[in-house]
Design a protein around this motif. Structure first.
Motif, PDB file in Angstrom:
ATOM      1  N   GLY A 117      -6.667 -13.189  -2.522  1.00 56.15           N
ATOM      2  CA  GLY A 117      -6.048 -12.007  -3.388  1.00 56.15           C
ATOM      3  C   GLY A 117      -6.627 -10.741  -3.813  1.00 56.15           C
ATOM      4  N   LYS A 118      -7.910 -10.787  -3.541  1.00 51.39           N
ATOM      5  CA  LYS A 118      -8.920  -9.313  -3.831  1.00 51.39           C
ATOM      6  C   LYS A 118      -8.430  -8.546  -2.531  1.00 51.39           C
ATOM      7  CE  LYS A 118     -12.666 -10.937  -6.762  1.00 51.39           C
ATOM      8  NZ  LYS A 118     -13.977 -10.672  -6.819  1.00 51.39           N
ATOM      9  N   ALA A 119      -8.822  -7.161  -3.051  1.00 49.62           N
ATOM     10  CA  ALA A 119      -8.677  -6.220  -1.893  1.00 49.62           C
ATOM     11  C   ALA A 119     -10.111  -5.716  -1.463  1.00 49.62           C
ATOM     12  CB  ALA A 119      -7.665  -5.019  -2.408  1.00 49.62           C
ATOM     13  N   GLY A 165      -6.011  19.083  -5.364  1.00 44.86           N
ATOM     14  CA  GLY A 165      -6.129  17.654  -4.828  1.00 44.86           C
ATOM     15  C   GLY A 165      -6.572  17.703  -3.531  1.00 44.86           C
ATOM     16  N   LEU A 166      -7.682  17.084  -3.169  1.00 45.96           N
ATOM     17  CA  LEU A 166      -8.198  17.036  -1.668  1.00 45.96           C
ATOM     18  C   LEU A 166      -6.997  15.916  -0.923  1.00 45.96           C
ATOM     19  CD1 LEU A 166     -10.560  17.833   0.111  1.00 45.96           C
ATOM     20  CD2 LEU A 166     -11.559  15.925  -0.732  1.00 45.96           C
ATOM     21  N   ASN A 167      -6.621  16.335   0.383  1.00 44.35           N
ATOM     22  CA  ASN A 167      -5.900  15.496   1.136  1.00 44.35           C
ATOM     23  C   ASN A 167      -6.817  14.281   1.718  1.00 44.35           C
ATOM     24  OD1 ASN A 167      -6.649  17.553   2.502  1.00 44.35           O
ATOM     25  ND2 ASN A 167      -5.530  16.823   4.132  1.00 44.35           N
ATOM     26  N   SER A 168      -6.082  13.057   1.548  1.00 44.26           N
ATOM     27  CA  SER A 168      -6.579  11.772   2.280  1.00 44.26           C
ATOM     28  C   SER A 168      -5.749  11.291   3.398  1.00 44.26           C
ATOM     29  CB  SER A 168      -6.984  10.818   1.109  1.00 44.26           C
ATOM     30  OG  SER A 168      -7.766  11.386   0.307  1.00 44.26           O
ATOM     31  N   SER A 169      -6.505  10.529   4.092  1.00 42.31           N
ATOM     32  CA  SER A 169      -5.872   9.700   5.075  1.00 42.31           C
ATOM     33  C   SER A 169      -5.692   7.993   4.479  1.00 42.31           C
ATOM     34  CB  SER A 169      -6.303   9.590   6.438  1.00 42.31           C
ATOM     35  OG  SER A 169      -7.484   9.228   6.487  1.00 42.31           O
ATOM     36  N   TYR A 170      -4.783   7.259   4.781  1.00 45.00           N
ATOM     37  CA  TYR A 170      -4.724   6.045   4.327  1.00 45.00           C
ATOM     38  C   TYR A 170      -4.523   5.048   5.623  1.00 45.00           C
ATOM     39  CZ  TYR A 170       0.168   5.491   4.601  1.00 45.00           C
ATOM     40  OH  TYR A 170       1.511   5.469   5.001  1.00 45.00           O
ATOM     41  N   ALA A 171      -5.120   3.882   5.397  1.00 40.27           N
ATOM     42  CA  ALA A 171      -4.831   2.879   6.610  1.00 40.27           C
ATOM     43  C   ALA A 171      -4.927   1.577   5.950  1.00 40.27           C
ATOM     44  CB  ALA A 171      -5.726   2.965   7.901  1.00 40.27           C
ATOM     45  N   ILE A 172      -3.804   0.661   6.629  1.00 37.08           N
ATOM     46  CA  ILE A 172      -4.178  -0.838   6.276  1.00 37.08           C
ATOM     47  C   ILE A 172      -4.511  -1.675   7.229  1.00 37.08           C
ATOM     48  CG2 ILE A 172      -2.695  -3.002   5.504  1.00 37.08           C
ATOM     49  CD1 ILE A 172      -0.665  -0.679   4.210  1.00 37.08           C
ATOM     50  N   PHE A 173      -5.503  -2.569   7.188  1.00 32.94           N
ATOM     51  CA  PHE A 173      -6.066  -3.206   8.377  1.00 32.94           C
ATOM     52  C   PHE A 173      -5.590  -4.538   8.198  1.00 32.94           C
ATOM     53  CE2 PHE A 173      -9.546  -5.908   9.873  1.00 32.94           C
ATOM     54  CZ  PHE A 173      -9.543  -5.557  11.256  1.00 32.94           C
ATOM     55  N   GLN A 174      -5.432  -5.125   6.885  1.00 30.69           N
ATOM     56  CA  GLN A 174      -4.988  -6.359   6.612  1.00 30.69           C
ATOM     57  C   GLN A 174      -4.324  -6.654   5.423  1.00 30.69           C
ATOM     58  OE1 GLN A 174      -8.257  -9.501   7.903  1.00 30.69           O
ATOM     59  NE2 GLN A 174      -8.106  -9.766   5.810  1.00 30.69           N
ATOM     60  N   ASP A 175      -2.988  -7.164   5.542  1.00 31.61           N
ATOM     61  CA  ASP A 175      -2.231  -7.440   4.431  1.00 31.61           C
ATOM     62  C   ASP A 175      -1.933  -8.651   4.073  1.00 31.61           C
ATOM     63  OD1 ASP A 175      -0.388  -7.072   2.245  1.00 31.61           O
ATOM     64  OD2 ASP A 175       1.413  -6.344   3.168  1.00 31.61           O
ATOM     65  N   ALA A 176      -2.953  -9.395   3.091  1.00 32.31           N
ATOM     66  CA  ALA A 176      -2.855 -10.617   2.523  1.00 32.31           C
ATOM     67  C   ALA A 176      -1.971 -11.030   1.714  1.00 32.31           C
ATOM     68  CB  ALA A 176      -4.419 -11.156   2.518  1.00 32.31           C
ATOM     69  N   THR A 177      -1.908  -9.908   0.691  1.00 34.35           N
ATOM     70  CA  THR A 177      -0.995 -10.277  -0.500  1.00 34.35           C
ATOM     71  C   THR A 177       0.578  -9.703  -0.341  1.00 34.35           C
ATOM     72  OG1 THR A 177      -1.634  -8.228  -1.298  1.00 34.35           O
ATOM     73  CG2 THR A 177      -3.057 -10.084  -2.001  1.00 34.35           C
ATOM     74  N   ARG A 179       0.938  -7.002  -0.894  1.00 36.59           N
ATOM     75  CA  ARG A 179       1.057  -5.764  -1.722  1.00 36.59           C
ATOM     76  C   ARG A 179       0.089  -4.767  -1.231  1.00 36.59           C
ATOM     77  NH1 ARG A 179      -1.296  -6.993  -6.858  1.00 36.59           N
ATOM     78  NH2 ARG A 179      -0.612  -4.870  -7.309  1.00 36.59           N
ATOM     79  N   ALA A 180      -0.286  -4.593  -0.031  1.00 36.27           N
ATOM     80  CA  ALA A 180      -1.488  -4.046   0.398  1.00 36.27           C
ATOM     81  C   ALA A 180      -1.028  -2.505   0.368  1.00 36.27           C
ATOM     82  CB  ALA A 180      -2.010  -4.132   1.886  1.00 36.27           C
ATOM     83  N   PHE A 181       0.368  -2.245   0.793  1.00 35.03           N
ATOM     84  CA  PHE A 181       0.578  -0.676   0.745  1.00 35.03           C
ATOM     85  C   PHE A 181       0.849  -0.258  -0.522  1.00 35.03           C
ATOM     86  CE2 PHE A 181       4.016   2.426   0.381  1.00 35.03           C
ATOM     87  CZ  PHE A 181       3.617   3.264   1.560  1.00 35.03           C
ATOM     88  N   GLU A 182       1.422  -0.751  -1.682  1.00 32.70           N
ATOM     89  CA  GLU A 182       1.382  -0.337  -2.827  1.00 32.70           C
ATOM     90  C   GLU A 182       0.083   0.089  -3.577  1.00 32.70           C
ATOM     91  OE1 GLU A 182       4.052  -2.728  -5.564  1.00 32.70           O
ATOM     92  OE2 GLU A 182       2.388  -4.154  -6.058  1.00 32.70           O
ATOM     93  N   ARG A 183      -0.808  -1.096  -3.411  1.00 34.14           N
ATOM     94  CA  ARG A 183      -2.260  -1.091  -3.617  1.00 34.14           C
ATOM     95  C   ARG A 183      -3.122   0.079  -3.186  1.00 34.14           C
ATOM     96  NH1 ARG A 183      -4.928  -6.962  -3.292  1.00 34.14           N
ATOM     97  NH2 ARG A 183      -5.698  -7.186  -5.484  1.00 34.14           N
ATOM     98  N   VAL A 184      -3.023   0.290  -1.851  1.00 33.61           N
ATOM     99  CA  VAL A 184      -3.570   1.443  -1.227  1.00 33.61           C
ATOM    100  C   VAL A 184      -3.147   2.990  -1.657  1.00 33.61           C
ATOM    101  CG1 VAL A 184      -2.492   1.514   1.082  1.00 33.61           C
ATOM    102  CG2 VAL A 184      -5.005   2.130   0.924  1.00 33.61           C
ATOM    103  N   ILE A 185      -1.576   2.943  -1.693  1.00 32.38           N
ATOM    104  CA  ILE A 185      -1.296   4.159  -1.986  1.00 32.38           C
ATOM    105  C   ILE A 185      -1.485   4.563  -3.685  1.00 32.38           C
ATOM    106  CG2 ILE A 185       0.725   5.563  -2.456  1.00 32.38           C
ATOM    107  CD1 ILE A 185       0.078   5.116   0.583  1.00 32.38           C
ATOM    108  N   ALA A 186      -1.399   3.485  -4.245  1.00 32.08           N
ATOM    109  CA  ALA A 186      -1.834   3.615  -5.881  1.00 32.08           C
ATOM    110  C   ALA A 186      -3.351   4.245  -6.007  1.00 32.08           C
ATOM    111  CB  ALA A 186      -1.631   2.336  -6.488  1.00 32.08           C
TER     112      ALA A 186
END
Ligand SMILES: NC(=O)C1=CN([C@@H]2O[C@H](COP(=O)(O)OP(=O)(O)OC[C@H]3O[C@@H](n4cnc5c(N)ncnc54)[C@H](O)[C@@H]3O)[C@@H](O)[C@H]2O)C=CC1
Ligand SMILES: CC(=O)[C@](C)(O)C(=O)O
Ligand SMILES: [Mg+2]
Ligand SMILES: [Mg+2]
Length: 374
Positions: A117-119, A165-177, A179-186
């Protein structure tokens, strides 16, 4: 998620309008974000999140300069600042912001604390992409993602404080919960990103290593050194050579490119410069293209990663690095630069400073009135 057109290619981006800070705060309301490592990215990301109302703690080795810096920045030992292991235990989102080489050494400790459950959050695709070299293989029950600010942690903080605001990239390697998308974007919004564009771990690290070895740092220093050497060998003074190689670029032309693009800058310089720059840019492209191809190859085969892990893990790494940085610092080019910078009016007495401010605002007015679409 918005689809935006980048020069004819559609890409996924997340903006602050569609994912505002209040939404990020809501997503993260029950999380403890543990920033592990307080070097360059650590402070920028921790302070921006703290100012954005996120529950942030810092994990750092006690008796280190970074620990003292965290204290100076208002993190309180025992409350929001802990030894690394304790922060790993307390955090529900682990932001792994040690240097890439140090991440390898600490990995067994981190892994122990990655309960279901952790990230696990990175700001680089390095550890995961080159896991044959790093040994970083996270357990299946945790989310694994990255937000990679496209710039220094120093700029991330500075721009946040300026309301930018500096722009950033994001990526998901593993979505176990789930909720990975909302967590990473948040998290991306909470650290102060201007907007987020989608990538994956491999693409992030390949492009980042190419960029910093290429036009962002390695190639540009190489170009500076070559042009400076030619001008000096033909009898030009250091101040003339430095001004025509670096100062004019950083002070005058690059800010214009940042605002309006190279196309605009080409369209707004002298006709003489235009002719020459139009004739020469393709020669430079063709001369450097093979070098960039070699560079990408070296990144993609893991050679660059191996080199950096090898050198950054040596006990005498700091001394060796210092010797190389000294060579750069003591080169005539950057010594000349030091004098040139000291001569900028804003670096002189306070009277000159305020006069310069005045100049700046008139210059800005003038500049915007010469914009094309006016
Ligand atoms: N420097 C930057 O602005 C950027 C960095 N990144 C990425 O962010 C991550 C963090 O990079 P930086 O902030 O540059 O890291 P850094 O090199 O500043 O190191 C961060 C912290 O690691 C600690 N540390 C070093 N060795 C350690 C060890 N053996 N055990 C425990 N702690 C140790 C240091 O005390 C320091 O506080 C990396 O993945 C990097 O690629 C991404 C974008 C830009
Ligand atoms: C600042 C940044 O993003 C770099 C250059 O890629 C880095 O420091 O690794
Ligand atoms: Mg980078
Ligand atoms: Mg980098």
């Amino acid at each position: 998620m918005a689809k935006l057109n980048f020069g004819g290619v559609e890409e996924n981006v997340v903006t602050r309008e569609e994912f505002p800070l209040v939404k990020a705060q809501k997503v993260l309301q029950n999380e403890v974000v543990a920033i592990i490592g307080y070097g360059v990215q650590g402070p920028g990301q921790a302070l921006n999140q703290r100012d954005n109302g996120i529950h942030v703690i810092v994990g750092q080795r006690r008796n280190s300069k970074s620990w003292d810096k965290a204290v100076r920045d208002g993190f309180v030992p025992g409350e929001t600042l802990f030894e690394i292991e304790e922060a790993l235990e307390r955090g529900t989102i682990i932001c792994y912001l040690l240097s890439d080489a140090a991440q390898i050494q600490l990995w067994p400790t981190v892994k122990k604390h990655l309960t279901p459950g952790k990230a696990l959050y990175f700001s680089h695709g390095f550890g995961i992409t080159y896991n044959d070299q790093t040994g970083i293989v996270p357990p299946a029950e945790v989310d694994v993602f990255l937000v990679a600010p496209k710039g220094s942690g120093t700029s991330l903080r500075r721009m946040f404080l300026q309301g930018r605001g500096l722009n950033s990239s994001y990526a998901i390697f593993q979505d176990a919960t789930g909720r990975a998308f909302e967590r990473v974007i948040a998290l991306g919004i909470a650290i102060g990103s201007g907007y987020l564009f989608e990538t994956n771990f491999k693409k992030e690290v390949y492009s980042d290593l190419t960029g910093e070895r290429g036009t962002l740092m390695g190639a540009i220093q190489g170009l500076f050194a070559a042009q400076y050497e030619v001008l000096r060998s033909k009898g030009h003074t250091p101040s003339e050579a430095f001004n025509e190689t670096v100062e004019e670029l950083t002070q005058s032309l690059m800010p214009l490119v940042a605002e309006n693009g190279m196309d605009w800058m080409y369209a707004n310089c002298s006709t003489t410069a235009q002719r020459g720059a139009l004739d020469w840019w393709k020669k430079f492209r063709d001369a450097t293209l093979p070098v960039f191809n070699d560079l990408y190859e070296s990144v993609a085969t893991g050679k660059e990663a191996a080199k950096s892990i090898e050198s950054n893990s040596k006990p005498d790494y700091r001394e060796k690095l210092e010797a190389e940085l000294k060579e750069l610092r003591e080169s005539e080019l950057w010594q000349a630069g030091k004098t040139v910078r000291s001569l900028r009016p804003e670096n002189q007495d306070p009277a000159a400073k305020s006069e310069n401010k005045l100049h700046k605002s008139t210059a800005k007015q003038k500049f915007s009135s010469t914009l094309y679409h006016d």
